[in-house]
Design an enzyme around this catalytic site. Structure first.
Site, PDB file in Angstrom:
ATOM      1  CE  LYS A  11      -3.990  -2.273   2.200  1.00 10.88           C
ATOM      2  NZ  LYS A  11      -5.036  -2.168   3.262  1.00 10.88           N
ATOM      3  CE1 TYR A  51      -9.328  -3.630   0.340  1.00 15.58           C
ATOM      4  CE2 TYR A  51      -8.316  -1.731  -0.706  1.00 15.58           C
ATOM      5  CZ  TYR A  51      -8.211  -2.879   0.073  1.00 15.58           C
ATOM      6  OH  TYR A  51      -6.995  -3.262   0.583  1.00 15.58           O
ATOM      7  CG  ASN A 114      -3.782  -2.107   6.761  1.00 12.80           C
ATOM      8  OD1 ASN A 114      -3.635  -1.773   5.595  1.00 12.80           O
ATOM      9  ND2 ASN A 114      -4.778  -2.855   7.173  1.00 12.80           N
ATOM     10  CG  HIS A 117      -5.264  -6.376  -0.387  1.00 12.40           C
ATOM     11  ND1 HIS A 117      -6.484  -6.522   0.222  1.00 12.40           N
ATOM     12  CD2 HIS A 117      -5.269  -7.235  -1.435  1.00 12.40           C
ATOM     13  CE1 HIS A 117      -7.195  -7.432  -0.451  1.00 12.40           C
ATOM     14  NE2 HIS A 117      -6.476  -7.877  -1.463  1.00 12.40           N
ATOM     15  CD  GLU A 128      -8.631  -9.422  -3.677  1.00 13.14           C
ATOM     16  OE1 GLU A 128      -9.476  -9.125  -2.824  1.00 13.14           O
ATOM     17  OE2 GLU A 128      -7.454  -9.744  -3.397  1.00 13.14           O
TER      18      GLU A 128
HETATM   19  P1  RTP Z   1      -7.016  -6.024   3.193  1.00 13.26           P
HETATM   20  O1  RTP Z   1      -8.335  -6.391   2.546  1.00 13.26           O
HETATM   21  O2  RTP Z   1      -6.560  -4.628   2.873  1.00 13.26           O
HETATM   22  O3  RTP Z   1      -5.970  -7.073   2.938  1.00 13.26           O
HETATM   23  O4  RTP Z   1      -7.194  -6.045   4.765  1.00 13.26           O
HETATM   24  P2  RTP Z   1      -7.973  -7.093   5.666  1.00 13.26           P
HETATM   25  O5  RTP Z   1      -8.492  -8.226   4.833  1.00 13.26           O
HETATM   26  O6  RTP Z   1      -7.064  -7.427   6.803  1.00 13.26           O
HETATM   27  O7  RTP Z   1      -9.170  -6.219   6.212  1.00 13.26           O
HETATM   28  P3  RTP Z   1     -10.612  -5.946   5.570  1.00 13.26           P
HETATM   29  O8  RTP Z   1     -11.620  -6.264   6.603  1.00 13.26           O
HETATM   30  O9  RTP Z   1     -10.741  -6.597   4.225  1.00 13.26           O
HETATM   31  O10 RTP Z   1     -10.608  -4.359   5.383  1.00 13.26           O
HETATM   32  C1  RTP Z   1      -9.998  -3.758   4.255  1.00 13.26           C
HETATM   33  C2  RTP Z   1      -9.199  -2.563   4.699  1.00 13.26           C
HETATM   34  O11 RTP Z   1     -10.084  -1.557   5.216  1.00 13.26           O
HETATM   35  C3  RTP Z   1      -9.478  -0.894   6.301  1.00 13.26           C
HETATM   36  N1  RTP Z   1     -10.290  -1.044   7.497  1.00 13.26           N
HETATM   37  N2  RTP Z   1     -10.515  -0.066   8.311  1.00 13.26           N
HETATM   38  N3  RTP Z   1     -11.415   1.527  10.473  1.00 13.26           N
HETATM   39  C4  RTP Z   1     -11.764   0.240  10.421  1.00 13.26           C
HETATM   40  O12 RTP Z   1     -12.441  -0.287  11.238  1.00 13.26           O
HETATM   41  C5  RTP Z   1     -11.292  -0.540   9.290  1.00 13.26           C
HETATM   42  N4  RTP Z   1     -11.552  -1.814   9.078  1.00 13.26           N
HETATM   43  C6  RTP Z   1     -10.908  -2.135   7.930  1.00 13.26           C
HETATM   44  C7  RTP Z   1      -8.120  -1.514   6.541  1.00 13.26           C
HETATM   45  O13 RTP Z   1      -7.143  -0.683   5.944  1.00 13.26           O
HETATM   46  C8  RTP Z   1      -8.223  -2.845   5.840  1.00 13.26           C
HETATM   47  O14 RTP Z   1      -6.957  -3.266   5.384  1.00 13.26           O
HETATM   48 MG    MG Z   2      -9.647  -7.921   3.079  1.00  9.92          MG
END
Ligand code: RTP
Ligand code: MG
Length: 141
Positions: A11, A51, A114, A117, A128
């Site tokens: 990212k 997303y 963070n 991804h 994806e």
């Molecule tokens: P990613 O898709 O980016 O690999 O991350 P992830 O699976 O660990 O998390 P996901 O639930 O898919 O959420 C996608 C991205 O959204 C942001 N996020 N912010 N503020 C919040 O509560 C929150 N929750 C998620 C994060 O940047 C996350 O990587």
């Molecule tokens: Mg995710």
């Protein structure tokens, strides 16, 4: 374990911190092969589509703003159990909760910024990967 492919995005925060090589090294060190990679500046439309599953979530606008804030490095990683392996290397979504030694614990600053991804399942990985790379540009080895 099955041979899998997963999509990785380094990212904008991690690209800005100049840790692209260190992150790619962790993938290689864990036995994942980089079979496609490119740097890209996502448009708003691309980030919103990528997303799209989160479109109704309260953090969606911040997430899109962040993903277009600078260039990213998008890669296809291939290996045994690549999807889970990559998510283990990444650590928890919130770097404060990520295990020591994971990419997010070491390089990420916040749940928004963070660092990486990674696809979360076989089906999402397929979608994806196709979003960024035609099959002809993936160099499976
Ligand atoms: P990613 O898709 O980016 O690999 O991350 P992830 O699976 O660990 O998390 P996901 O639930 O898919 O959420 C996608 C991205 O959204 C942001 N996020 N912010 N503020 C919040 O509560 C929150 N929750 C998620 C994060 O940047 C996350 O990587
Ligand atoms: Mg995710």
């Amino acid at each position: 374990m099955a041979l899998e492919r997963t999509l990785s995005i380094i990212k904008p925060d991690a690209v800005a911190k100049n840790v692209v090589g260190q992150i790619l090294s962790r993938f290689e060190g864990a036995g994942l092969k980089v079979v496609a990679t490119k740097m890209a500046q996502l448009s708003r439309a691309e980030a919103e589509k990528f997303y799209g599953v989160h479109a109704q979530r309260p953090f969606f606008k911040d997430l899109v703003d962040f993903m277009v804030s600078g260039p990213v490095v998008v890669s296809v990683l291939e290996g045994e159990g690549a999807i889970a392996k990559n998510r283990d290397l990444m650590g928890a979504t919130d770097p404060k909760k990520a295990e020591k030694g994971t990419i997010r614990a070491d390089f990420a600053d916040s749940i928004d910024a963070n660092a990486v991804h990674g696809s979360d399942a076989v089906e999402t990985a397929k979608v994806e990967i196709a979003f960024f790379f035609p099959e002809a540009n993936i160099y499976s080895r």
